[in-house]
Design a protein around this motif. Sequence first.
Motif, mmCIF file in Angstrom:
data_model
loop_
_atom_site.group_PDB
_atom_site.id
_atom_site.type_symbol
_atom_site.label_atom_id
_atom_site.label_comp_id
_atom_site.label_asym_id
_atom_site.label_seq_id
_atom_site.Cartn_x
_atom_site.Cartn_y
_atom_site.Cartn_z
ATOM 1 N N GLU A 74 -6.297 -0.066 -2.141
ATOM 2 C CA GLU A 74 -5.668 1.171 -2.615
ATOM 3 C C GLU A 74 -5.624 1.125 -4.141
ATOM 4 O O GLU A 74 -5.053 0.210 -4.726
ATOM 5 C CB GLU A 74 -4.252 1.319 -2.056
ATOM 6 N N THR A 108 0.336 6.081 3.620
ATOM 7 C CA THR A 108 -0.886 5.300 3.722
ATOM 8 C C THR A 108 -1.642 5.701 4.984
ATOM 9 O O THR A 108 -1.068 5.730 6.070
ATOM 10 C CB THR A 108 -0.561 3.792 3.786
ATOM 11 N N TRP A 208 -8.301 5.325 -1.454
ATOM 12 C CA TRP A 208 -8.436 4.233 -0.492
ATOM 13 C C TRP A 208 -9.915 3.959 -0.262
ATOM 14 O O TRP A 208 -10.689 4.861 0.046
ATOM 15 C CB TRP A 208 -7.747 4.590 0.823
ATOM 16 N N LEU A 281 -4.721 -3.951 0.836
ATOM 17 C CA LEU A 281 -3.839 -3.583 1.937
ATOM 18 C C LEU A 281 -4.127 -4.361 3.215
ATOM 19 O O LEU A 281 -3.213 -4.687 3.969
ATOM 20 C CB LEU A 281 -3.950 -2.083 2.233
#
Length: 331
Positions: A74, A108, A208, A281
């Motif tokens: 991210e 997210t 992302w 992540l």
Amino acid sequence: MEQGTSMGSDSFASNRGPQNYRNITLITEAEAREAVRRYVSSSYCCCKPRAEEPAIERLTQMPIYRYRLDTFTETRHIEKTCKPYTGQRIDAPDREPPPLLWGIEVYTPKMFHEGLKRFPVPRSGEIKTCHKCVGRGRCKCTRCGGSGQFRCRCSSSNRQKSRNKRCPTCSGSGRRRCSKCSGRGRRFCISCKGKGQLFYYLQLSVKWKTLRSEVVSNPHEEEPNFPLILLQKVTGEVIITDDDVTVHPLAGFTDVPEISAASEKLIQDHQNACGPSCHVLRQHQTVEMIPVANVQYGYSGKSLSCHVYGREGRVYTKQRLSGLACGCSVM
């Protein structure tokens, strides 16, 4: 065949190591015969294939291991932007300053699903006079320079003057009204939409992205020239899989040292690719064993060889079967 479970380097010993898989028959004789039969049948130009079946003389297993690493990241970036102020509520920094880059809560998406979204930063709004029209809502027309008129073509036309006729466009005045500003000399300000004020705020851009890397082990020492690019479109058996926030190098994968070294290098490379504005992540690593076998077979009284690879049973060979299995001749 058993499939490995999620693990780190410490728990590798509890799973089946590659040395066990080397002793398993990856491509059976029946599978190799069927793959060669399909290859031979596809080599005919026009005649029907013969009923003869290829005879497998020797089958040498030489599996290749493929290591893959996916890192879901991210990346955040804050920039100042503005839009016309139309009376909307302003979240101004009256009591508390705007949050820091990674202190902003965002939604997210699903892991390893790439995307880009933008969010307004809380407590970062302020109202300012439009810099383009200085609060007037209208700007000087760039076509006529603010006069509302511009020179007509007839004023520079000698032919029109020689005829001594009045120009129907300007009625003989030599000036035409500007159509862009309708003769007003000013046009609607596109920056503030005529409001005279702009709403400035900080905007957070979140991206992302998945970093993907893969390495395959070296071919069998007896077949160093097997083209590894062929493995990109085939599948194998996943023997190790590891999914976590951050994965560990496969230190226990000693039977294939290049795979163990590749895992350590690629994990470090993915970590180095992330800076202060980028966070990891999730990571997912797998080791896949792709079956490859050298097949020596007899067909039409000749001894031939090829490679059968992948669960799809594809065939690779440098030998051409033209003129061998087909009795046609070019006229």
